[in-house]
Design a protein around this motif. Structure first.
Motif, PDB file in Angstrom:
ATOM      1  N   GLY B 239       0.825  -1.373  -0.032  1.00 28.99           N
ATOM      2  CA  GLY B 239       0.141   0.066   0.225  1.00 28.99           C
ATOM      3  C   GLY B 239       0.685   1.240   0.092  1.00 28.99           C
ATOM      4  N   ILE B 240       0.535   2.229   0.569  1.00 24.03           N
ATOM      5  CA  ILE B 240       0.887   3.276   0.161  1.00 24.03           C
ATOM      6  C   ILE B 240       1.868   3.389   2.025  1.00 24.03           C
ATOM      7  CG2 ILE B 240       0.366   6.157   0.809  1.00 24.03           C
ATOM      8  CD1 ILE B 240      -2.695   5.653  -0.160  1.00 24.03           C
ATOM      9  N   SER B 242       3.976   7.485   2.430  1.00 25.94           N
ATOM     10  CA  SER B 242       4.694   8.541   1.633  1.00 25.94           C
ATOM     11  C   SER B 242       4.809   9.467   3.053  1.00 25.94           C
ATOM     12  CB  SER B 242       3.056   8.586   0.948  1.00 25.94           C
ATOM     13  OG  SER B 242       2.221   9.359   1.693  1.00 25.94           O
ATOM     14  N   SER B 258      -0.619   2.489   4.633  1.00 26.30           N
ATOM     15  CA  SER B 258      -2.133   2.095   4.510  1.00 26.30           C
ATOM     16  C   SER B 258      -1.870   0.887   4.923  1.00 26.30           C
ATOM     17  CB  SER B 258      -3.296   2.010   3.033  1.00 26.30           C
ATOM     18  OG  SER B 258      -1.656   1.760   1.891  1.00 26.30           O
ATOM     19  N   GLY B 261      -5.292  -1.246   6.468  1.00 26.16           N
ATOM     20  CA  GLY B 261      -6.331  -1.239   5.543  1.00 26.16           C
ATOM     21  C   GLY B 261      -6.228   0.040   4.762  1.00 26.16           C
ATOM     22  N   THR B 263      -5.459   4.698   5.267  1.00 23.90           N
ATOM     23  CA  THR B 263      -4.065   5.395   5.355  1.00 23.90           C
ATOM     24  C   THR B 263      -4.214   6.225   6.583  1.00 23.90           C
ATOM     25  OG1 THR B 263      -4.876   5.615   3.244  1.00 23.90           O
ATOM     26  CG2 THR B 263      -2.982   7.142   4.010  1.00 23.90           C
ATOM     27  N   ILE B 284      -9.171   9.731   5.400  1.00 20.90           N
ATOM     28  CA  ILE B 284      -7.773   8.981   4.705  1.00 20.90           C
ATOM     29  C   ILE B 284      -7.162  10.298   5.752  1.00 20.90           C
ATOM     30  CG2 ILE B 284      -5.975  10.127   3.246  1.00 20.90           C
ATOM     31  CD1 ILE B 284      -8.363   9.009   1.497  1.00 20.90           C
TER      32      ILE B 284
END
Lengths: 167, 428
Positions: B239-240, B242, B258, B261, B263, B284
């Motif tokens: 996933g993310i 960042s 993430s 599950g 962010t 988010i």
């Protein structure tokens, strides 16, 4: 103009390679330019290792699902795109990579999360319809890899998308 | 062979393409008139014109109007040669004179600053430089002159990190991580790749950076030392991965993952790599930014339906919502002086950068284009640099915090974005 269409063609040429034919609007318009850009440039892309892939039966319009502005829920159009491909996706054994994207409006990192939400919406739909979750990977590019580099609604609508990439 | 490639890399910057240019859009209504007399130098021509760089630096701040050297009535190089009436006649407020003296392998630049109105010398100082560091000398002089006159620490010696993206005729993207002087000069390409690069940020040491790279076809967070070029992958979760940003003491990194599950914002202990989850919401949560005291983190969350800015303790707990005006407020950055924070605000479909001045309880827009984003506040809290669309291209732009002065830094090639000002590294 060339930028715009070439950008799109990159993606859609892959769809054609997968589908072996093309009849939807996006693929047609890209095809006209794709003839100039050539498959050669496409096959050198890092992002479509499946371009030379082995005979998937994804329906012609099956590679890209589009979304509304600020939206991450599947539209009925999006659902029907997926519906027409469910059986092909279910029966295949390939790795399914769902690449979420956003248009340029809004901040980069929020858009990254929005792209992931879109990819997850497609993931959930596929899983709910019997595609094995173990075969699916999601990734978000946010607004970093637009299909169309324009700055208007026509470009934005092409950029709010999830691309289905088979490896 | 390895050594050869290494040497090649060292020379690459010299081959770079003078990418950023400067266009001053607007300065203060009543800029201070300053004269920087060309420095005395007896010798073969030098690679840089120090007086002209100092003039450009001061002009870019928007607070100064440098006098063209062609208009000067005299060319003093030290206090004994200064005739104040020559400068009063030209309405000059501040005068800088100096000379370059050769020394072994380099130069000593001795310079003086005069308050013309009060007819007195206010500074006498020197800088040492070499052929390859005369720009550093010039920026150091600019910093000291600026600080002496305005009382605000100068930011001319700082560096910028930014991302450049170029799309070729085949629609292939090339992403570059770039480093340049604050005025865009001496840029270096730190990375070139086909996959996206995002959110470069500095550690407080001024030589460690973090960024996100998709080079493995997935996003991962990397930390790199610009001096040694040693590089480590910090995270590579599903996933993310960042938005890495260092805490003011450099010991912690706020970032976004993430993997669980959704962010969420995490804090990583840089030494142990231990992760602490800070948020736990269905929405988010992203774009973390430390407050200057290191105690809190500002971030974007759409837990209320639309993205808004929240603040949470750096050790976790309940978050407070800070923005209420409009349906899109995101990507906060705290003002280093603690006066508030800047963020991206959507107004009638356009995205502007706005300052929420928490001390005065007011919010004011700093930019007016359609797609302004990624503000980075200079460590002196006087200027911010951001990315915007101009003529259909992504460019960098800077605006003073009072919104009185503004300049653009378009790139000659492609789009540039996500600028980040280097920190002050204490010299005193």
């Amino acid at each position: 103009m060339t930028y715009k269409n070439l950008g799109l063609s990159l993606g859609v040429v892959l769809a054609m390679a997968l589908a072996g034919c093309s009849s939807n609007k996006a693929a047609d318009s890209a095809n006209q330019n794709g003839a100039n850009s050539g498959l050669g440039s496409n096959s050198s892309s890092t992002f479509d290792p499946s371009a030379n892939g082995n005979g998937s039966n994804l329906a012609q319009n099956g590679r890209i699902v589009y979304f509304g502005y600020d939206q991450a829920t599947l539209s009925s159009d999006g659902q029907s795109v997926l519906d027409s491909n469910i059986s092909a996706l279910k029966s295949g054994s390939q790795h399914i990579r769902l690449e979420g994207h956003a248009d340029e409006r809004g901040t980069r990192e929020y858009n990254l999360a929005l792209g992931e939400r879109r990819a997850n919406a497609v993931l959930q739909y596929l899983v709910a319809n019997g595609v094995s979750k173990a075969r699916i990977e999601t990734i978000s590019y946010g607004k970093e890899r637009p299909a169309d580099v324009g700055h208007d609604e026509s470009a934005w609508s092409k950029n709010r998308r999830v691309e289905i990439v088979l490896n | 062979m390895k050594r050869f490639i290494f040497l090649l890399c060292l020379f690459l910057p010299a081959l770079s393409w003078a990418q950023l240019t400067i266009q001053i859009q607007k300065g203060a209504d009543k800029p201070l008139s300053v004269a920087i007399v060309p420095l005395a130098w007896n010798g073969p021509s030098l690679p840089e014109d120090i007086a002209s760089i100092v003039g450009s630096d001061l002009k870019r701040s928007g607070q100064f109007a440098p006098l063209p050297s062609g208009n000067m009535l005299s060319m003093p190089h030290e206090a004994s040669e200064v005739v104040y009436r020559d400068w009063r006649a030209l309405n000059v407020d501040w005068l800088v004179v100096g000379k370059i003296v050769p020394m072994q392998n380099g130069y000593t630049v001795q310079y003086e600053l005069f308050d013309v109105i009060n007819q007195r010398q206010v500074m006498l100082d020197r800088e040492v430089g070499y052929n390859d560091s005369l720009r550093d000398v010039a920026h150091a002089i600019s910093d000291k002159v600026y600080e002496k006159i305005t009382g605000i620490r100068g930011i001319f010696s700082l560096k910028l990190l930014y991302v450049s993206a170029l799309r070729d005729a085949q629609g292939q993207n090339t992403y570059r991580l770039m480093l340049s002087d604050a005025d865009g000069a001496r840029e270096q390409i730190l990375r070139t790749q086909r996959e996206p690069l995002m959110t470069p940020n500095w550690a407080p040491d001024g030589e460690t950076i973090v960024y996100v790279s998709f080079e493995t076809r997935r996003p991962a967070i990397y930390m790199e030392n610009l001096r040694t070029r040693a590089r480590q992958q910090l995270t590579n979760f599903p996933g993310i991965n960042s938005s890495p940003t260092f805490s003011p003491d450099g010991r912690k990194l706020a970032l976004v993952l993430s993997k669980d599950g959704n962010t969420e914002i995490y804090v990583m202990d840089v030494a142990t790599r231990e992760l602490t989850r800070l948020t736990n919401q269905i929405g988010i949560d992203t774009e973390p930014a430390w407050t200057t005291d290191g105690r809190s983190i500002l971030f974007t969350s759409d837990r209320g339906g639309k993205p808004q800015i929240y603040k949470v303790s750096a050790t976790g707990g309940n978050a407070d919502r800070l923005t209420f005006d409009g349906t899109y407020n995101a990507r906060p950055r705290a003002m280093p002086d603690g006066s508030g924070f800047v963020y991206v605000h959507r107004e009638s479909g356009d995205f502007h950068i706005v300052l929420q001045d928490t001390k005065r309880g007011v919010t004011r827009p700093l930019t007016q284009a359609s797609l302004d984003e990624s503000p980075s506040v200079a460590p002196n809290s006087a200027m911010l640099i951001y990315a915007t669309l101009y003529g259909g291209r992504g460019i960098l732009a800077a605006v003073s915090v009072d919104a009185g002065s503004r300049y653009l830094m378009p790139s000659r090639f492609g789009d540039v974005r996500e600028p980040a000002w280097s920190p002050f590294v204490d010299r005193r």
